[in-house]
Scaffold this active site. Sequence first.
Site, PDB file in Angstrom:
ATOM      1  N   LEU A 281       6.546   0.995  10.093  1.00 53.54           N
ATOM      2  CA  LEU A 281       5.168   0.497  10.061  1.00 53.54           C
ATOM      3  C   LEU A 281       4.495   0.767  11.409  1.00 53.54           C
ATOM      4  O   LEU A 281       4.439  -0.105  12.284  1.00 53.54           O
ATOM      5  CB  LEU A 281       5.158  -1.009   9.744  1.00 53.54           C
ATOM      6  CG  LEU A 281       6.133  -1.482   8.641  1.00 53.54           C
ATOM      7  CD1 LEU A 281       5.988  -2.980   8.425  1.00 53.54           C
ATOM      8  CD2 LEU A 281       5.863  -0.735   7.347  1.00 53.54           C
ATOM      9  N   ASP A 282       3.981   1.964  11.587  1.00 55.64           N
ATOM     10  CA  ASP A 282       3.452   2.374  12.887  1.00 55.64           C
ATOM     11  C   ASP A 282       1.938   2.564  12.819  1.00 55.64           C
ATOM     12  O   ASP A 282       1.415   3.046  11.816  1.00 55.64           O
ATOM     13  CB  ASP A 282       4.112   3.691  13.312  1.00 55.64           C
ATOM     14  CG  ASP A 282       3.725   4.081  14.724  1.00 55.64           C
ATOM     15  OD1 ASP A 282       3.502   3.169  15.547  1.00 55.64           O
ATOM     16  OD2 ASP A 282       3.626   5.278  15.007  1.00 55.64           O
ATOM     17  N   GLY A 283       1.255   2.200  13.905  1.00 51.68           N
ATOM     18  CA  GLY A 283      -0.175   2.476  14.008  1.00 51.68           C
ATOM     19  C   GLY A 283      -1.054   1.239  14.063  1.00 51.68           C
ATOM     20  O   GLY A 283      -2.282   1.360  14.044  1.00 51.68           O
TER      21      GLY A 283
ATOM     22  N   ARG B 258       7.128   7.496   8.043  1.00 52.46           N
ATOM     23  CA  ARG B 258       6.584   6.896   9.265  1.00 52.46           C
ATOM     24  C   ARG B 258       5.097   7.166   9.305  1.00 52.46           C
ATOM     25  O   ARG B 258       4.673   8.311   9.384  1.00 52.46           O
ATOM     26  CB  ARG B 258       7.236   7.477  10.514  1.00 52.46           C
ATOM     27  CG  ARG B 258       6.530   6.914  11.760  1.00 52.46           C
ATOM     28  CD  ARG B 258       7.134   7.272  13.052  1.00 52.46           C
ATOM     29  NE  ARG B 258       6.366   6.649  14.126  1.00 52.46           N
ATOM     30  CZ  ARG B 258       6.792   6.503  15.365  1.00 52.46           C
ATOM     31  NH1 ARG B 258       7.988   6.890  15.692  1.00 52.46           N
ATOM     32  NH2 ARG B 258       6.024   5.941  16.274  1.00 52.46           N
ATOM     33  N   THR B 259       4.310   6.118   9.235  1.00 49.79           N
ATOM     34  CA  THR B 259       2.855   6.259   9.287  1.00 49.79           C
ATOM     35  C   THR B 259       2.407   6.500  10.726  1.00 49.79           C
ATOM     36  O   THR B 259       3.155   6.285  11.666  1.00 49.79           O
ATOM     37  CB  THR B 259       2.175   5.000   8.733  1.00 49.79           C
ATOM     38  OG1 THR B 259       2.588   3.870   9.522  1.00 49.79           O
ATOM     39  CG2 THR B 259       2.568   4.765   7.282  1.00 49.79           C
TER      40      THR B 259
END
Length: 580
Positions: free
Chosen positions: A27-29, A194-195
């Site tokens: 959960l990136d960003g 991977r966002t």
Amino acid sequence: MTPQRHSGTLGEKENQGTMPKHVAIILDGNRRWAKKNGLKIAEGQEAGCRRALDMTEDVFIEGINTVSLFAFSTENWRRPQDEVDYWMVIFEFFAKMMIPQAHRQKIKVTVIRKRENIPASLGDAILEVEEATKSYLIIALDYSGRLDILQACKSLAEKAKNGLIQAEDIDEKLMENELMTKCSEFPIPDLLIRTGGEQRINNFFLWQSAYTELYFPTILWPEFDKADYLEALTWYQQREKRFEDVVALAHKALSASKQAALLAEDSETVSSNSLVDSLSTSSSMSSLPEEGTINLIKLEKVKTKLESQNGCEPTIAEWAEALGISRPVLKSEIHRGRSSREKLITANLRLVVHIAKQYQNRGLNFQDLLQEGSMGLMKSVEKFKPQSGCRFATYAYWWIRQSIRKSIFQNSRTIRLPENVYMLLGKVSEARKTCVQEGNYLPSKEELAGHVGVSTEKLDKLLYNTRTPLSMQQPIWSDQDITFQEVTPDSGIETPGMSVGKQMMRNHVRNLLNVLSPKERKIIKLRFGIDGGKQRSLSEIGEIYGLSKERVRQLESRALYRLKQNMNSHGLNAYADLLV
């Protein structure tokens, strides 16, 4: 890759593909999303948490049994304390909100974490949601793939020390039982998303993701919705099909190599006195791939000669007439030659792989090495002469190696080095490797210089001038998004203090000019280009005022003398540092 927006459901074609059984998501960003929208970082974290709650309604599509969410890494404890504290509050909110949702969806929630690091209230909420649910959602909280493997190794070492297991008993299954993921019925991830666009897995499931398909959409996590999730699944299904194509191609290559080996064993080399005789008499043709390839090369040489003579590509009739054979025979020999060349190349592709593996970690990735090696193989096919008395594989080996080495020399570095420098670097690397293997220690610069045969000063200069350049867009830390470009000052841009100081100095200089007469003031401005004009020579100023060059010089000297006398009274000495 940058995915296109999906319609929101899997189409009939996609449904026919293989669905991943386990999907892992990083959960990136959240921080970047908050900055992009002018919000506080805490608001970005909260938006990411709500997106995770919403996505649990959509991720368990038919065929997907397990979903893992990487929410908080062990490295994130280094972030500012207020940010970490807010994360803990957000996770506690998420755990409590997850209980009714998990009951409704009949999923089991398992949280991978270190219990000693988690606040007590959050730990209670985690236990409550774990006990209240019954199927497969894994949340990685305070997780590090490296530490996971490290603690598993320590646990196995402790068991071996106490006599519970023997060293030869340790295998992959034992290792996996010691990992933190043993807390659930944990299948290997088939797809990892991977966002945020970063193309790395950030220490997440390092052991478990050895054969996982990696998908990196540029969409930030708070904006990642069901359509994007379905697009990732569609991409995975296409990757599955491509994998099947690769397997089929590998089987085909293996079959071709076996066929070529049988042909080489069972066939006898039939020598031909001339090209015309070999083409006109089918019984004199050799079935070896090398011979068929050589015949094709001879045919192409005749075609090239005709093309240079006539200034255009010859027709089949002209080509056959030059060879003294019929057109059907020519077409048959062209087909046979091309088939032999393809068979010869396919049968030796494993040799390319073998040689390319020897040159890994030299600045080019493995795919590039394979490509360059294949080009060398094709070149060797053109140059090989069976009558030279060596096997084709022996001959091709040198062409493949030379092609790979040349590519490494030309393309492995951003800044290309001279060949002699590159060779010297190779000697340094070999000397260092020899010292490590033989003496199990890292050699000093003096020892390296002695092995290579250069002075210590020359070695220092060599290592300094051949440093690997870093990209300004590269992140400084693996767990943060700050790049070198953001923290590197631009020496060509003045600081605000310097700019303001120079502006004040200009204003003071203009005020100082008021002590001069109008004529002297004008001469000084023209002479030194004050007020944006260009600097004028004494002759040019004399022409403007109708004065001689000497008279202008006298007026300039008198004006400068008066300015020096009044400089201290106007405080211009304070700007001395700006003139350095």
